[in-house]
Design an enzyme around this catalytic site. Structure first.
Site, PDB file in Angstrom:
ATOM      1  N   GLN A  99       0.751  -1.051   0.081  1.00 57.08           N
ATOM      2  CA  GLN A  99      -0.091   0.148   0.015  1.00 57.08           C
ATOM      3  C   GLN A  99       0.925   1.476   0.108  1.00 57.08           C
ATOM      4  OE1 GLN A  99      -3.263  -0.756   3.142  1.00 57.08           O
ATOM      5  NE2 GLN A  99      -1.740  -1.989   3.727  1.00 57.08           N
ATOM      6  N   ASN A 100       2.266   1.109   0.121  1.00 61.85           N
ATOM      7  CA  ASN A 100       3.118   2.154   0.442  1.00 61.85           C
ATOM      8  C   ASN A 100       3.519   2.777  -1.184  1.00 61.85           C
ATOM      9  OD1 ASN A 100       2.970   1.548   2.875  1.00 61.85           O
ATOM     10  ND2 ASN A 100       5.001   0.427   2.952  1.00 61.85           N
ATOM     11  N   ASP A 102       6.135   4.735  -1.448  1.00 56.18           N
ATOM     12  CA  ASP A 102       7.448   5.033  -1.032  1.00 56.18           C
ATOM     13  C   ASP A 102       8.910   4.574  -1.862  1.00 56.18           C
ATOM     14  OD1 ASP A 102       7.429   3.563   2.093  1.00 56.18           O
ATOM     15  OD2 ASP A 102       7.942   2.865   0.160  1.00 56.18           O
ATOM     16  N   HIS A 117      -1.519   1.332  -4.452  1.00 54.83           N
ATOM     17  CA  HIS A 117      -1.771   2.589  -4.077  1.00 54.83           C
ATOM     18  C   HIS A 117      -0.809   3.834  -4.995  1.00 54.83           C
ATOM     19  CE1 HIS A 117      -4.302   1.711  -0.216  1.00 54.83           C
ATOM     20  NE2 HIS A 117      -4.709   1.141  -1.407  1.00 54.83           N
ATOM     21  N   CYS A 128      -5.214  14.364 -19.949  1.00 59.72           N
ATOM     22  CA  CYS A 128      -4.812  13.448 -20.997  1.00 59.72           C
ATOM     23  C   CYS A 128      -4.010  12.153 -20.267  1.00 59.72           C
ATOM     24  CB  CYS A 128      -4.248  13.898 -21.979  1.00 59.72           C
ATOM     25  SG  CYS A 128      -2.541  14.387 -21.317  1.00 59.72           S
ATOM     26  N   THR A 185       0.518  -3.121   8.761  1.00 61.51           N
ATOM     27  CA  THR A 185      -0.582  -2.244   8.149  1.00 61.51           C
ATOM     28  C   THR A 185      -1.767  -2.503   9.450  1.00 61.51           C
ATOM     29  OG1 THR A 185      -1.980  -2.135   6.477  1.00 61.51           O
ATOM     30  CG2 THR A 185      -1.309  -4.432   6.912  1.00 61.51           C
ATOM     31  N   SER A 186      -2.476  -1.416   9.299  1.00 63.48           N
ATOM     32  CA  SER A 186      -3.590  -1.346  10.272  1.00 63.48           C
ATOM     33  C   SER A 186      -4.886  -2.231   9.535  1.00 63.48           C
ATOM     34  CB  SER A 186      -4.113   0.090  10.622  1.00 63.48           C
ATOM     35  OG  SER A 186      -4.301   0.943   9.466  1.00 63.48           O
ATOM     36  N   ALA A 228       8.918  -4.755  12.497  1.00 62.62           N
ATOM     37  CA  ALA A 228       9.409  -5.610  11.208  1.00 62.62           C
ATOM     38  C   ALA A 228      10.754  -5.725  11.134  1.00 62.62           C
ATOM     39  CB  ALA A 228       8.482  -4.959  10.051  1.00 62.62           C
TER      40      ALA A 228
HETATM   41  C1  BV8 Z   1     -11.969   2.704  -3.579  1.00 68.82           C
HETATM   42  C2  BV8 Z   1      -2.047   6.518  -1.565  1.00 68.82           C
HETATM   43  C3  BV8 Z   1     -13.646   2.362  -5.337  1.00 68.82           C
HETATM   44  C4  BV8 Z   1      -2.217   8.195  -1.073  1.00 68.82           C
HETATM   45  C5  BV8 Z   1      -3.924   5.793   0.118  1.00 68.82           C
HETATM   46  C6  BV8 Z   1     -15.080  -0.777   2.320  1.00 68.82           C
HETATM   47  C7  BV8 Z   1     -15.466  -0.306   3.723  1.00 68.82           C
HETATM   48  C8  BV8 Z   1     -15.397   0.990   4.087  1.00 68.82           C
HETATM   49  C9  BV8 Z   1     -14.621   2.142   3.324  1.00 68.82           C
HETATM   50  C10 BV8 Z   1     -14.506   1.715   2.056  1.00 68.82           C
HETATM   51  C11 BV8 Z   1     -14.641   0.471   1.292  1.00 68.82           C
HETATM   52  N1  BV8 Z   1     -14.381   0.412   0.310  1.00 68.82           N
HETATM   53  C12 BV8 Z   1     -14.038   1.639  -0.107  1.00 68.82           C
HETATM   54  C13 BV8 Z   1     -13.893   2.549   1.030  1.00 68.82           C
HETATM   55  C14 BV8 Z   1     -13.645   3.993   1.030  1.00 68.82           C
HETATM   56  C15 BV8 Z   1     -12.057   3.876   1.322  1.00 68.82           C
HETATM   57  C16 BV8 Z   1     -11.601   3.349   2.583  1.00 68.82           C
HETATM   58  O1  BV8 Z   1     -11.160   2.180   2.671  1.00 68.82           O
HETATM   59  N2  BV8 Z   1     -11.661   3.997   3.514  1.00 68.82           N
HETATM   60  C17 BV8 Z   1     -11.382   3.686   4.970  1.00 68.82           C
HETATM   61  C18 BV8 Z   1     -10.372   4.820   5.671  1.00 68.82           C
HETATM   62  C19 BV8 Z   1     -12.616   3.258   5.660  1.00 68.82           C
HETATM   63  N3  BV8 Z   1     -11.212   3.271   0.057  1.00 68.82           N
HETATM   64  C20 BV8 Z   1     -10.980   4.047  -0.951  1.00 68.82           C
HETATM   65  O2  BV8 Z   1     -11.333   5.085  -1.240  1.00 68.82           O
HETATM   66  C21 BV8 Z   1     -10.236   3.196  -1.887  1.00 68.82           C
HETATM   67  N4  BV8 Z   1     -10.801   3.551  -3.435  1.00 68.82           N
HETATM   68  O3  BV8 Z   1     -12.670   2.415  -2.693  1.00 68.82           O
HETATM   69  O4  BV8 Z   1     -12.583   3.307  -4.830  1.00 68.82           O
HETATM   70  C22 BV8 Z   1     -14.735   3.723  -5.252  1.00 68.82           C
HETATM   71  C23 BV8 Z   1     -14.637   4.547  -5.931  1.00 68.82           C
HETATM   72  C24 BV8 Z   1     -15.948   5.398  -5.788  1.00 68.82           C
HETATM   73  C25 BV8 Z   1     -16.695   5.505  -4.662  1.00 68.82           C
HETATM   74  C26 BV8 Z   1     -16.384   4.463  -3.858  1.00 68.82           C
HETATM   75  C27 BV8 Z   1     -15.512   3.413  -3.705  1.00 68.82           C
HETATM   76  C28 BV8 Z   1      -8.732   3.973  -2.336  1.00 68.82           C
HETATM   77  C29 BV8 Z   1      -7.941   4.014  -0.965  1.00 68.82           C
HETATM   78  C30 BV8 Z   1      -6.649   4.497  -1.258  1.00 68.82           C
HETATM   79  C31 BV8 Z   1      -6.251   5.706  -0.515  1.00 68.82           C
HETATM   80  N5  BV8 Z   1      -4.747   6.071  -0.693  1.00 68.82           N
HETATM   81  N6  BV8 Z   1      -2.740   6.162  -0.013  1.00 68.82           N
HETATM   82  C32 BV8 Z   1      -1.196   8.647  -0.278  1.00 68.82           C
HETATM   83  O5  BV8 Z   1      -0.695   7.680   0.280  1.00 68.82           O
HETATM   84  O6  BV8 Z   1      -1.127   9.789   0.081  1.00 68.82           O
HETATM   85  S1  BV8 Z   1      -4.407   4.772   1.528  1.00 68.82           S
HETATM   86  C33 BV8 Z   1      -3.084   5.101   2.598  1.00 68.82           C
HETATM   87  O7  BV8 Z   1      -3.449   4.857   3.914  1.00 68.82           O
HETATM   88  C34 BV8 Z   1      -1.918   3.844   2.664  1.00 68.82           C
HETATM   89  O8  BV8 Z   1      -1.646   3.720   1.413  1.00 68.82           O
HETATM   90  C35 BV8 Z   1      -2.730   2.807   3.226  1.00 68.82           C
HETATM   91  O9  BV8 Z   1      -3.389   2.042   2.545  1.00 68.82           O
HETATM   92  C36 BV8 Z   1      -3.520   3.650   4.402  1.00 68.82           C
HETATM   93  C37 BV8 Z   1      -2.746   3.617   5.595  1.00 68.82           C
HETATM   94  O10 BV8 Z   1      -2.814   2.298   6.369  1.00 68.82           O
HETATM   95  P1  BV8 Z   1      -1.255   1.743   6.625  1.00 68.82           P
HETATM   96  O11 BV8 Z   1      -0.331   1.694   5.781  1.00 68.82           O
HETATM   97  O12 BV8 Z   1      -1.701   0.444   7.286  1.00 68.82           O
HETATM   98  O13 BV8 Z   1      -0.773   2.775   7.899  1.00 68.82           O
HETATM   99  P2  BV8 Z   1      -1.175   2.908   9.269  1.00 68.82           P
HETATM  100  O14 BV8 Z   1      -0.534   4.041   9.848  1.00 68.82           O
HETATM  101  O15 BV8 Z   1      -2.854   2.991   9.194  1.00 68.82           O
HETATM  102  O16 BV8 Z   1      -1.031   1.718   9.966  1.00 68.82           O
HETATM  103  C38 BV8 Z   1       0.570   1.490  10.361  1.00 68.82           C
HETATM  104  C39 BV8 Z   1       0.541   0.149  11.184  1.00 68.82           C
HETATM  105  O17 BV8 Z   1       2.082  -0.297  11.336  1.00 68.82           O
HETATM  106  C40 BV8 Z   1      -0.053   0.058  12.454  1.00 68.82           C
HETATM  107  O18 BV8 Z   1      -0.777  -0.946  12.597  1.00 68.82           O
HETATM  108  C41 BV8 Z   1       1.326   0.239  13.350  1.00 68.82           C
HETATM  109  O19 BV8 Z   1       0.824  -0.319  14.806  1.00 68.82           O
HETATM  110  C42 BV8 Z   1       2.121  -0.754  12.580  1.00 68.82           C
HETATM  111  N7  BV8 Z   1       3.515  -0.288  12.702  1.00 68.82           N
HETATM  112  C43 BV8 Z   1       3.996   0.942  13.151  1.00 68.82           C
HETATM  113  N8  BV8 Z   1       5.398   0.906  13.188  1.00 68.82           N
HETATM  114  C44 BV8 Z   1       5.695  -0.490  12.973  1.00 68.82           C
HETATM  115  C45 BV8 Z   1       4.711  -1.099  12.560  1.00 68.82           C
HETATM  116  N9  BV8 Z   1       4.548  -2.416  12.332  1.00 68.82           N
HETATM  117  C46 BV8 Z   1       5.800  -3.158  12.182  1.00 68.82           C
HETATM  118  N10 BV8 Z   1       6.834  -2.695  12.615  1.00 68.82           N
HETATM  119  C47 BV8 Z   1       6.987  -1.168  12.773  1.00 68.82           C
HETATM  120  N11 BV8 Z   1       8.266  -0.538  13.192  1.00 68.82           N
HETATM  121 ZN    ZN Z   2      -2.419  16.238 -20.654  1.00 61.81          ZN
END
Ligand code: BV8
Ligand code: ZN
Length: 245
Positions: A99-100, A102, A117, A128, A185-186, A228
């Protein structure tokens, strides 16, 4: 932290393994996560920045945010988590489904990567769809395409569909995986998080690596609660010493 021998047994008999990763695997590289205590989303609301409407309303602000993240990413290095996943390619058919945005898995040497993503190193015209992957010039504001369209980062914003080939590739890998690792990932953003149940339904062993409990901890066969960057090298070490015997 000891690694269950039964998991090492499963690894010894495994052919294809998948790493489904989130922001947590890049945390030890100095890249802030989204929901952690210093997470990005504590300060800024995703709907304010990571969506098309926000971009069209205020492209300068959205680009300022992505250029800020790009600067942090360029000043960071892959960590032992990324590097171990790349090294495991010497023993298994490894697929990374991330999902990263980076690019750190690629910089660590992973070959088979599905970017659900997008990738912050790529850009395209919002009108375009022409790609612009060279360094962009912001001296006269947000860069425009020949067609006059605004150039945007090649990342998936909320409400936008995932790139089909990347999602289908991730889904296929999940279905064919013997072991499906869920790292840092969460698992709350969909449809990406849905790949966990896809793998489970296809009989894969689910192994979670996270510093804390998550939405999917209850369905994981193994959960290692640690960083990790230290858990993954331990698993590789245990595996190597077992195959040597
Ligand atoms: C879509 C790119 C169709 C941009 C990102 C079904 C149910 C509910 C909601 C929805 C659903 N279907 C769709 C939705 C809506 C929405 C969604 O899921 N909302 C959520 C918030 C409820 N999804 C969408 O909009 C998707 N598109 O569905 O299109 C559509 C079309 C029209 C109308 C309707 C639907 C698109 C989603 C993609 C968005 N873009 N990123 C950018 O990065 O700027 S999402 C972005 O956030 C990331 O890519 C990633 O996916 C997410 C963050 O999550 P994580 O990566 O897990 O990070 P987080 O901080 O949350 O967790 C970190 C974890 O690591 C923690 O658990 C922590 O404990 C742990 N950790 C920390 N340090 C360590 C560690 N673990 C190990 N070692 C360590 N050292
Ligand atoms: Zn263009």
């Amino acid at each position: 932290m000891n690694i269950d021998q039964s998991l090492i047994e499963k690894l010894i008999n495994a052919r294809s393994i998948v790493f489904f990763t989130g922001a947590g695997i890049s945390a030890e590289s100095g890249i802030p996560t989204f929901r952690g205590k210093d997470g990005i989303w504590n300060k800024l609301k995703p709907e304010e920045l990571a969506n098309f409407g926000a971009f069209m309303k205020n492209p300068d602000m959205v680009w300022e945010w992505y250029n800020h993240r790009k600067k942090i990413i360029h000043e960071s290095q892959p960590n032992q988590g990324h590097i171990t996943i790349a090294e495991l390619q010497n023993f298994f058919d490894v697929t990374v489904v991330t999902q990263n945005i980076d690019n750190l898995h690629r910089r660590a040497g992973s070959k088979k990567i599905f970017e659900l993503h997008g990738n912050i190193e790529r850009n395209y015209c919002a009108e375009c769809k022409k790609f612009y992957n060279e360094e962009l010039d912001f001296s006269s504001g947000v860069p425009k395409c020949f067609c006059g369209g605004l150039i945007r980062p090649d990342v998936v914003w909320f409400g936008e569909f995932l790139p089909e080939a990347q999602f289908e590739g991730g889904e296929k890998a999940a279905k064919n995986s013997d072991i499906f690792f869920i790292v840092g990932t969460s698992a709350v953003v969909y449809p990406a998080a849905g790949l966990v149940s896809t793998a489970k339904q296809s009989g894969a062993t689910l192994v979670e690596i996270n510093i804390g409990e998550t939405e999917i901890s209850s369905s994981a066969d193994y959960s290692f609660f640690g960083k990790a960057g230290s858990v993954l090298p331990k698993i590789l070490h245990e595996y190597k010493s077992s195959v040597k015997q």
